[in-house]
Design a protein around this motif. Structure first.
Motif, PDB file in Angstrom:
ATOM      1  N   ILE A  90      60.430 -41.329 -41.140  1.00  0.00           N
ATOM      2  CA  ILE A  90      59.907 -40.075 -41.677  1.00  0.00           C
ATOM      3  C   ILE A  90      60.377 -39.967 -43.122  1.00  0.00           C
ATOM      4  O   ILE A  90      61.580 -40.016 -43.399  1.00  0.00           O
ATOM      5  N   GLY A  91      59.449 -39.846 -44.040  1.00  0.00           N
ATOM      6  CA  GLY A  91      59.794 -39.720 -45.440  1.00  0.00           C
ATOM      7  C   GLY A  91      59.644 -38.299 -45.924  1.00  0.00           C
ATOM      8  O   GLY A  91      59.072 -37.436 -45.249  1.00  0.00           O
ATOM      9  N   SER A  92      60.158 -38.059 -47.116  1.00  0.00           N
ATOM     10  CA  SER A  92      59.932 -36.802 -47.814  1.00  0.00           C
ATOM     11  C   SER A  92      59.576 -37.140 -49.249  1.00  0.00           C
ATOM     12  O   SER A  92      60.208 -37.998 -49.874  1.00  0.00           O
ATOM     13  N   ALA A  93      58.553 -36.469 -49.774  1.00  0.00           N
ATOM     14  CA  ALA A  93      58.102 -36.710 -51.148  1.00  0.00           C
ATOM     15  C   ALA A  93      57.487 -35.430 -51.689  1.00  0.00           C
ATOM     16  O   ALA A  93      57.192 -34.496 -50.925  1.00  0.00           O
ATOM     17  N   GLY A  94      57.292 -35.372 -52.996  1.00  0.00           N
ATOM     18  CA  GLY A  94      56.794 -34.162 -53.630  1.00  0.00           C
ATOM     19  C   GLY A  94      55.351 -34.258 -54.062  1.00  0.00           C
ATOM     20  O   GLY A  94      55.032 -34.954 -55.018  1.00  0.00           O
ATOM     21  N   GLY A  95      54.464 -33.586 -53.336  1.00  0.00           N
ATOM     22  CA  GLY A  95      53.055 -33.562 -53.701  1.00  0.00           C
ATOM     23  C   GLY A  95      52.203 -34.475 -52.847  1.00  0.00           C
ATOM     24  O   GLY A  95      52.684 -35.475 -52.311  1.00  0.00           O
ATOM     25  N   PRO A  96      50.913 -34.162 -52.710  1.00  0.00           N
ATOM     26  CA  PRO A  96      50.020 -34.922 -51.824  1.00  0.00           C
ATOM     27  C   PRO A  96      49.882 -36.398 -52.195  1.00  0.00           C
ATOM     28  O   PRO A  96      49.793 -37.250 -51.312  1.00  0.00           O
ATOM     29  N   ASP A  97      49.835 -36.710 -53.481  1.00  0.00           N
ATOM     30  CA  ASP A  97      49.669 -38.109 -53.887  1.00  0.00           C
ATOM     31  C   ASP A  97      50.857 -38.952 -53.461  1.00  0.00           C
ATOM     32  O   ASP A  97      50.692 -40.079 -52.954  1.00  0.00           O
ATOM     33  N   LYS A  98      52.055 -38.428 -53.649  1.00  0.00           N
ATOM     34  CA  LYS A  98      53.243 -39.187 -53.259  1.00  0.00           C
ATOM     35  C   LYS A  98      53.366 -39.274 -51.742  1.00  0.00           C
ATOM     36  O   LYS A  98      53.798 -40.301 -51.208  1.00  0.00           O
ATOM     37  N   VAL A  99      52.997 -38.213 -51.045  1.00  0.00           N
ATOM     38  CA  VAL A  99      53.006 -38.256 -49.581  1.00  0.00           C
ATOM     39  C   VAL A  99      52.048 -39.333 -49.084  1.00  0.00           C
ATOM     40  O   VAL A  99      52.376 -40.124 -48.182  1.00  0.00           O
ATOM     41  N   ALA A 100      50.867 -39.406 -49.684  1.00  0.00           N
ATOM     42  CA  ALA A 100      49.892 -40.435 -49.293  1.00  0.00           C
ATOM     43  C   ALA A 100      50.432 -41.823 -49.548  1.00  0.00           C
ATOM     44  O   ALA A 100      50.238 -42.747 -48.740  1.00  0.00           O
ATOM     45  N   PHE A 101      51.131 -42.010 -50.678  1.00  0.00           N
ATOM     46  CA  PHE A 101      51.719 -43.307 -50.996  1.00  0.00           C
ATOM     47  C   PHE A 101      52.747 -43.719 -49.947  1.00  0.00           C
ATOM     48  O   PHE A 101      52.768 -44.862 -49.481  1.00  0.00           O
ATOM     49  N   VAL A 102      53.611 -42.797 -49.544  1.00  0.00           N
ATOM     50  CA  VAL A 102      54.628 -43.108 -48.540  1.00  0.00           C
ATOM     51  C   VAL A 102      53.981 -43.503 -47.214  1.00  0.00           C
ATOM     52  O   VAL A 102      54.432 -44.437 -46.539  1.00  0.00           O
ATOM     53  N   LYS A 103      52.899 -42.834 -46.855  1.00  0.00           N
ATOM     54  CA  LYS A 103      52.202 -43.202 -45.624  1.00  0.00           C
ATOM     55  C   LYS A 103      51.538 -44.572 -45.749  1.00  0.00           C
ATOM     56  O   LYS A 103      51.486 -45.339 -44.781  1.00  0.00           O
ATOM     57  N   GLU A 104      51.046 -44.895 -46.945  1.00  0.00           N
ATOM     58  CA  GLU A 104      50.470 -46.228 -47.175  1.00  0.00           C
ATOM     59  C   GLU A 104      51.512 -47.319 -46.952  1.00  0.00           C
ATOM     60  O   GLU A 104      51.177 -48.437 -46.548  1.00  0.00           O
ATOM     61  N   LEU A 105      52.768 -47.000 -47.232  1.00  0.00           N
ATOM     62  CA  LEU A 105      53.844 -47.975 -47.044  1.00  0.00           C
ATOM     63  C   LEU A 105      54.187 -48.188 -45.575  1.00  0.00           C
ATOM     64  O   LEU A 105      54.959 -49.090 -45.253  1.00  0.00           O
TER      65      LEU A 105
END
Length: 329
Positions: free
Chosen positions: A173-188
């Protein structure tokens, strides 16, 4: 050479007036030294601590002297039999366009046949990748089946932690700031990622990890750390890598749930990656195979030219980077 120097010690968030870009003569080359033309520079959050005149695990920057940091360069002149002109080296004399270095800068010759770009040695095969690898697998002793929470998961270290944990069979489970960064973490490959800018961390983490967490990899401190205390399972392990939330203002940490260290018997350990330097070969072998095999990827945010180094560094504290922040010379 042109080099960045610290003019005054910042109070709070560093200002451009605290720094200066100066022209300095290249010193004569001594036996055992190299002259290197830098190609890539790294800027990292830990450098903020070196701007304070306090005792720490790495000496503070000295006023009026060139700052240092990770860099990759090409040898242009050598009085060291282990290096020849044309060799690419990873070293610690960054924040400048050319460097005259000896053993104090820890030059490491880069293997020419790995098939990776030079900048990879400043993220996944370098300090940030090593920090992620050792912090997760050694400090936190994470293992297959663990539920891992990673703050700043879209950053250089966090994005590597996400991918290593997935390769080792963990739920992430990650945490990131903003939709673009959240999408990037899910891509990983993260199983879930919360957006700390969208609302309080704790309720989002409780929803993403209803059964709690076994491991917390902390890059932020503050609210994220408190949420990890609140959701920790029995015998949870916290690896404290960084606390960027307080690097500039030093505000007191408000930890409502730290009392849960008692019933959960959790352990919390700070670390730096050089604690595990004896195992660097193991890291480079395993991470090298993952990188060259396409199993671990990176995203970089690149600024062009030595003049942009300060802007790149300050951008770390406003979320300007996704992945590793680099300067290309």
């Amino acid at each position: 050479m042109r080099a960045w120097v610290l003019k005054s010690r910042p109070k709070g968030l560093p200002q451009t007036s605290d720094f200066d870009l100066v022209e300095l003569p290249d010193p004569p080359l001594q036996d055992g030294q190299l002259r290197v033309r830098n190609l890539w520079l790294s800027v990292d959050p830990y450098m903020r601590g070196r701007m304070n005149d306090v005792k720490s695990y790495v000496p503070p920057f000295q006023l009026g002297e060139p700052m240092t940091g990770g860099a990759v360069g090409e040898v242009v002149e050598s009085r060291n039999p282990g290096f020849a002109p044309g060799d690419k080296v990873l070293h610690m004399a960054g924040w400048r366009d050319t460097a005259t270095i000896g053993a104090e800068s820890m030059p490491q010759k880069l293997p020419p046949d790995m098939g990776v770009s030079d900048d990879v040695w400043l993220h996944n095969l370098g300090l940030t990748g090593g920090t992620a690898y050792f912090g997760l697998l050694r400090t936190a002793e994470a293992k297959t089946g663990d539920i891992v929470f990673v703050s700043a998961a879209a950053g250089a270290v966090g994005s590597a932690v996400v991918q290593i944990a997935k390769l080792k069979g963990m739920t992430v489970i990650g945490s990131a700031g903003g939709p673009d960064k959240v999408a990037f973490v899910k891509e990983l490959g993260a199983d879930a990622c919360i957006d700390y800018k969208a609302g309080p961390v704790l309720p989002q983490l409780m929803e993403a990890a209803p059964n709690g967490i076994d491991v917390y990899f902390d890059n932020v401190g503050g609210e994220h750390l408190d949420a990890a205390f609140a959701t920790a399972r029995e015998r949870a392990r916290f690896a404290i890598c960084g606390m960027i939330d307080v690097y500039n203002d030093g505000k007191p940490q408000e930890l409502r749930y730290i009392i849960r260290t008692i019933p959960t018997r959790l352990t919390m350990r700070g670390f730096i990656w050089t604690d595990y330097f004896a195992e660097i070969g193991t890291f480079q072998q395993e991470m090298g195979a993952w990188v060259t095999g396409g199993k671990i990827k990176a995203r970089t945010t690149v600024r062009e030219g030595l003049d942009s180094t300060l802007d790149a560094f300050l951008g770390l504290f406003s979320g300007a980077n996704t992945g590793k922040m680099l300067v290309k010379l």
